[in-house]
Design an enzyme around this catalytic site. Structure first.
Site, PDB file in Angstrom:
ATOM      1  N   ASP A 194      34.135  33.887  42.359  1.00  0.00           N
ATOM      2  CA  ASP A 194      35.116  32.930  42.898  1.00  0.00           C
ATOM      3  C   ASP A 194      34.951  32.802  44.415  1.00  0.00           C
ATOM      4  O   ASP A 194      35.645  32.011  45.055  1.00  0.00           O
ATOM      5  CB  ASP A 194      36.550  33.285  42.495  1.00  0.00           C
ATOM      6  CG  ASP A 194      36.965  34.668  42.938  1.00  0.00           C
ATOM      7  OD1 ASP A 194      36.165  35.366  43.583  1.00  0.00           O
ATOM      8  OD2 ASP A 194      38.115  35.061  42.634  1.00  0.00           O
ATOM      9  N   SER A 195      33.988  33.545  44.974  1.00  0.00           N
ATOM     10  CA  SER A 195      33.599  33.324  46.374  1.00  0.00           C
ATOM     11  C   SER A 195      33.039  31.906  46.548  1.00  0.00           C
ATOM     12  O   SER A 195      32.866  31.442  47.680  1.00  0.00           O
ATOM     13  CB  SER A 195      32.565  34.371  46.828  1.00  0.00           C
ATOM     14  OG  SER A 195      31.517  34.464  45.893  1.00  0.00           O
ATOM     15  N   ASP A 199      33.531  34.915  37.219  1.00  0.00           N
ATOM     16  CA  ASP A 199      34.875  35.333  37.640  1.00  0.00           C
ATOM     17  C   ASP A 199      35.946  34.493  36.967  1.00  0.00           C
ATOM     18  O   ASP A 199      35.855  33.251  36.950  1.00  0.00           O
ATOM     19  CB  ASP A 199      35.030  35.141  39.158  1.00  0.00           C
ATOM     20  CG  ASP A 199      34.721  36.407  39.932  1.00  0.00           C
ATOM     21  OD1 ASP A 199      34.785  37.510  39.345  1.00  0.00           O
ATOM     22  OD2 ASP A 199      34.425  36.296  41.136  1.00  0.00           O
ATOM     23  N   LYS A 236      34.619  38.467  34.691  1.00  0.00           N
ATOM     24  CA  LYS A 236      35.073  39.531  35.611  1.00  0.00           C
ATOM     25  C   LYS A 236      36.511  39.227  36.010  1.00  0.00           C
ATOM     26  O   LYS A 236      36.858  38.081  36.291  1.00  0.00           O
ATOM     27  CB  LYS A 236      34.169  39.603  36.842  1.00  0.00           C
ATOM     28  CG  LYS A 236      34.662  40.619  37.891  1.00  0.00           C
ATOM     29  CD  LYS A 236      33.577  40.989  38.893  1.00  0.00           C
ATOM     30  CE  LYS A 236      33.379  40.036  40.037  1.00  0.00           C
ATOM     31  NZ  LYS A 236      34.574  39.782  40.885  1.00  0.00           N
ATOM     32  N   GLU A 291      39.911  40.859  38.403  1.00  0.00           N
ATOM     33  CA  GLU A 291      40.308  41.801  39.450  1.00  0.00           C
ATOM     34  C   GLU A 291      41.552  42.569  39.014  1.00  0.00           C
ATOM     35  O   GLU A 291      42.537  41.967  38.570  1.00  0.00           O
ATOM     36  CB  GLU A 291      40.620  41.045  40.752  1.00  0.00           C
ATOM     37  CG  GLU A 291      39.393  40.383  41.357  1.00  0.00           C
ATOM     38  CD  GLU A 291      39.692  39.695  42.688  1.00  0.00           C
ATOM     39  OE1 GLU A 291      40.819  39.827  43.220  1.00  0.00           O
ATOM     40  OE2 GLU A 291      38.780  39.019  43.202  1.00  0.00           O
ATOM     41  N   GLU A 303      34.708  47.142  45.612  1.00  0.00           N
ATOM     42  CA  GLU A 303      34.517  46.414  46.869  1.00  0.00           C
ATOM     43  C   GLU A 303      35.194  47.129  48.032  1.00  0.00           C
ATOM     44  O   GLU A 303      36.386  47.456  47.976  1.00  0.00           O
ATOM     45  CB  GLU A 303      35.081  44.980  46.707  1.00  0.00           C
ATOM     46  CG  GLU A 303      34.906  44.144  47.960  1.00  0.00           C
ATOM     47  CD  GLU A 303      35.087  42.642  47.736  1.00  0.00           C
ATOM     48  OE1 GLU A 303      35.287  42.207  46.586  1.00  0.00           O
ATOM     49  OE2 GLU A 303      35.028  41.901  48.733  1.00  0.00           O
TER      50      GLU A 303
HETATM   51  O1  KIV Z   1      33.424  36.425  44.131  1.00  0.00           O
HETATM   52  C1  KIV Z   1      32.540  37.217  44.485  1.00  0.00           C
HETATM   53  O2  KIV Z   1      31.501  36.845  45.054  1.00  0.00           O
HETATM   54  C2  KIV Z   1      32.741  38.636  44.220  1.00  0.00           C
HETATM   55  C3  KIV Z   1      31.806  39.591  44.870  1.00  0.00           C
HETATM   56  C4  KIV Z   1      32.151  39.752  46.291  1.00  0.00           C
HETATM   57  C5  KIV Z   1      31.741  40.882  44.169  1.00  0.00           C
HETATM   58  O3  KIV Z   1      33.641  38.989  43.517  1.00  0.00           O
END
Ligand code: KIV
Length: 272
Positions: A52-53, A91, A121, A123, A190
């Site tokens: 989600d980055s 994510d 994934k 969190e 992280e």
């Molecule tokens: O969204 C992302 O890129 C991440 C990484 C920083 C692990 O969750």
């Protein structure tokens, strides 16, 4: 070519657990589009994270919160079309799994069906245990994410190192054990102290993939745009830049502009 690339034709969640058993480190990078994913996959990176980055590096938001499930599916589907070998983890974005386990399952199913990704994934630890169980019961592999969890940035207020105090470190260890017991195949850790990250990795049998978590874990992940230097204002200590693409690309673009304006481009051999 990496040694892992020669040995494993296709990376699965089981491959990653086996790699940990054999003491082989796992490489993971982000990708959000077809072209980048093709390069990352062909370089032998084991796991591609459609993170989600994307909210930050692709859309220019300050946080990861605004990205939607539909947008994540668009990015993930583009990545999946490019890959031959890497495992693609997607994510679940903020707001798509926090309210209840049924919503979490619905979101995970949409990702798997509409993007073709291989795993999701999420969190968090104990507080999302029921959601993780639901998703796993539907046969969808889950990667956990502990330590700095950017979707909770407004709760913590800063992006500083997490779990430096004993109480938070103990909770993190308990959460990692819980994620393993619940059935996650791996965990991203992280921005936590290296000693704590190593302890977590030694305590559980699933791979721990670190970002800013030192070298005592089972693998590393970085945001691709950061490690190839396309972004240049984000400079955390854990980031190693392998290229300075911001400078390289900027200079190529201005050279192109000069060539167009001077009439040098296209030349005789660049036209029909
Ligand atoms: O969204 C992302 O890129 C991440 C990484 C920083 C692990 O969750």
């Amino acid at each position: 070519m990496s040694t892992a690339k020669k040995e494993y034709k296709r990376i699965t969640t089981k491959t990653l657990v086996d790699m940990k058993k054999k003491g082989e480190k796992i490489s993971m990078l982000t990708a959000y589009d077809f072209t980048m994913a093709k390069i990352v996959d062909s370089a032998g990176i084991d796991v591609i994270l459609v993170g989600d980055s994307a909210s930050n590096v692709m859309a220019g938001h300050e946080t990861t919160l605004p990205i939607t499930l539909d947008q994540m599916i668009y990015h993930a589907a583009s990545v999946v079309r490019a890959i031959e070998r890497s495992l693609v983890v997607v994510d679940l974005p903020f707001g798509s799994y926090q309210s209840d386990p049924k919503e979490a399952l619905r979101s995970a199913i949409r990702i798997m069906k509409e993007s073709g990704g291989h795993a999701v994934k999420l969190e968090g630890g104990k507080e999302i245990k029921e959601s993780i169980k639901r998703i796993l019961n539907a046969g969808i592999p889950v990667m956990g994410h502990l330590g700095l969890t950017p979707q909770s940035i407004y709760k913590f207020g800063t992006y500083t190192v997490r779990a430096k105090e004993e109480e938070e470190a103990d909770k993190l260890i308990a959460d990692a054990i819980l994620l393993e017991k619940t059935g996650c195949f791996a965990i991203v850790l992280e921005k936590v102290p290296a000693k704590l990250a190593q302890e977590v990795s030694e305590k559980i049998s699933i791979p721990v993939i670190g970002i800013g978590a030192g070298n005592g874990v089972d693998g590393q992940v970085l945001v691709t745009h950061d490690m190839i230097g396309m972004t240049h204002e984000f400079n955390p200590r854990f980031l190693r830049r392998y290229l300075d693409l911001y400078t390289e690309m900027k200079s190529a673009f201005s050279k192109y502009s000069d060539d167009v304006k001077s009439g040098d481009f296209p030349n005789d051999s660049e036209q029909y």
